[in-house]
Enzyme design. Sequence first.
Site, PDB file in Angstrom:
ATOM      1  N   ARG A 233       0.891  -1.410   0.338  1.00 56.76           N
ATOM      2  CA  ARG A 233       0.287  -0.066   0.428  1.00 56.76           C
ATOM      3  C   ARG A 233       0.549   1.348   0.106  1.00 56.76           C
ATOM      4  NH1 ARG A 233      -2.324  -3.717   3.564  1.00 56.76           N
ATOM      5  NH2 ARG A 233      -4.454  -4.504   3.220  1.00 56.76           N
TER       6      ARG A 233
ATOM      7  N   LYS B 167      -2.463  -2.295   7.812  1.00 53.31           N
ATOM      8  CA  LYS B 167      -3.940  -1.738   8.128  1.00 53.31           C
ATOM      9  C   LYS B 167      -4.429  -2.735   8.990  1.00 53.31           C
ATOM     10  CE  LYS B 167      -8.118  -1.395   4.890  1.00 53.31           C
ATOM     11  NZ  LYS B 167      -8.172  -2.106   3.628  1.00 53.31           N
TER      12      LYS B 167
ATOM     13  N   HIS C 233      -2.080   3.817  -6.367  1.00 56.43           N
ATOM     14  CA  HIS C 233      -3.219   2.647  -6.214  1.00 56.43           C
ATOM     15  C   HIS C 233      -2.739   1.439  -6.901  1.00 56.43           C
ATOM     16  CE1 HIS C 233      -4.941   0.473  -2.605  1.00 56.43           C
ATOM     17  NE2 HIS C 233      -5.635   0.297  -3.359  1.00 56.43           N
TER      18      HIS C 233
ATOM     19  N   ARG D 233      -0.615  -1.315  -7.035  1.00 58.56           N
ATOM     20  CA  ARG D 233      -1.079  -2.932  -6.001  1.00 58.56           C
ATOM     21  C   ARG D 233      -2.022  -3.921  -6.891  1.00 58.56           C
ATOM     22  NH1 ARG D 233      -1.139  -4.598  -0.442  1.00 58.56           N
ATOM     23  NH2 ARG D 233      -3.248  -5.005  -0.136  1.00 58.56           N
TER      24      ARG D 233
ATOM     25  N   HIS E  41      -3.744  -8.922   3.725  1.00 63.72           N
ATOM     26  CA  HIS E  41      -5.146  -9.492   3.214  1.00 63.72           C
ATOM     27  C   HIS E  41      -5.855 -10.173   4.285  1.00 63.72           C
ATOM     28  CE1 HIS E  41      -5.729  -7.745  -0.671  1.00 63.72           C
ATOM     29  NE2 HIS E  41      -5.833  -6.562  -0.199  1.00 63.72           N
TER      30      HIS E  41
ATOM     31  N   TYR F 264      -8.707  -7.649  -6.307  1.00 63.05           N
ATOM     32  CA  TYR F 264      -7.068  -6.864  -6.475  1.00 63.05           C
ATOM     33  C   TYR F 264      -7.533  -8.121  -8.409  1.00 63.05           C
ATOM     34  CZ  TYR F 264      -5.725  -4.089  -2.934  1.00 63.05           C
ATOM     35  OH  TYR F 264      -6.244  -3.076  -1.079  1.00 63.05           O
TER      36      TYR F 264
END
Length: 317
Positions: free
Chosen positions: A151, A176, A251, A254, A285, A294
């Site tokens: 990220r 995250k 982004h 990614r 994740h 994604y």
Amino acid sequence: MTSQINTTGRVDVAAAAVDYLATRRALGYKLRQQGQLLTDFVAHLNMVGAEHLSTAVAVDWARRPAGADPVWWSAKLDVIRGFAHYLQVLDPLTEVPPTGVLPGRDHRIVPYIYRPDEITALVAAAGRLGPTFRARTYQTVIALLAVTGMRRAEAIGLDRSDLDVGQGLLTIRNGKFGKSRQLPLHASSIQALRLYREQRDQRHPTATTDALFLSTVGTRLICDNATATFNRLVTDSGITWSSQRRRPRLHDLRHSFAVGTLLSWYRAGLDVEPRLPLLSTWLGHIGPATTYWYLTGTPDLLAVIVDRLDTARDGRP
């Protein structure tokens, strides 16, 4: 907790916003962009003289700027909707904007998947930035995002000590939801990061921050500034996109990494499904369900999947 009642006896919306963000961050949410949006909304309430949060005021704010993508309008309103639920407990006259009041809420913006030559062009465009140290910084950041799928905030949040040259590891701390992970990198990537760290230490030997990636004045990079610079590099690199598409984003590197990893697995003849948890762990994740977001069906990826299905139907090894 800050005082949420002002001298007039009304709820202090600004104080309530501070406590709302603090409460959610205590649960592990970063809320960087959401915090900026909520602060801007509170300023808008003060500007228009609104005594209570209403749907009309929230929608008027969310629809700015007028030329923005409706998906962005809906995303902004989602931020206010969550805060409105919190504020309604303190101020019963608060209105919670209903879902569906703005278009585009359930529309997924298709990410831009960069080709390898486009990533090369972006790194080359970054090399033309001035001064030289700034150019080197953005070249390294873009290349790192491209080969790791990190990220944006994770890369900018790296400290110089997070690079372990001896072990060939890069540690991402407090990603995250507060999760940390280690990424084993290719020797060429470790070498590039080592060289940049040496240049960083030479350029800013007395830096007051431990950040790995520094600005020209020796401070940690700012995410919004990095995004603005990247947007200029997209143009300078000659990348073009359809007028119906959103501008290629930082982004999207990614997304490109995720698709590229899947494509390489298929081309190598590997069994992809049991490897998806590995990709999820690498990306930070909680599971494959999040990673599927994604995995955009590019022509190259769809072609190898179709070929794999044809092979399975024919019974070929």
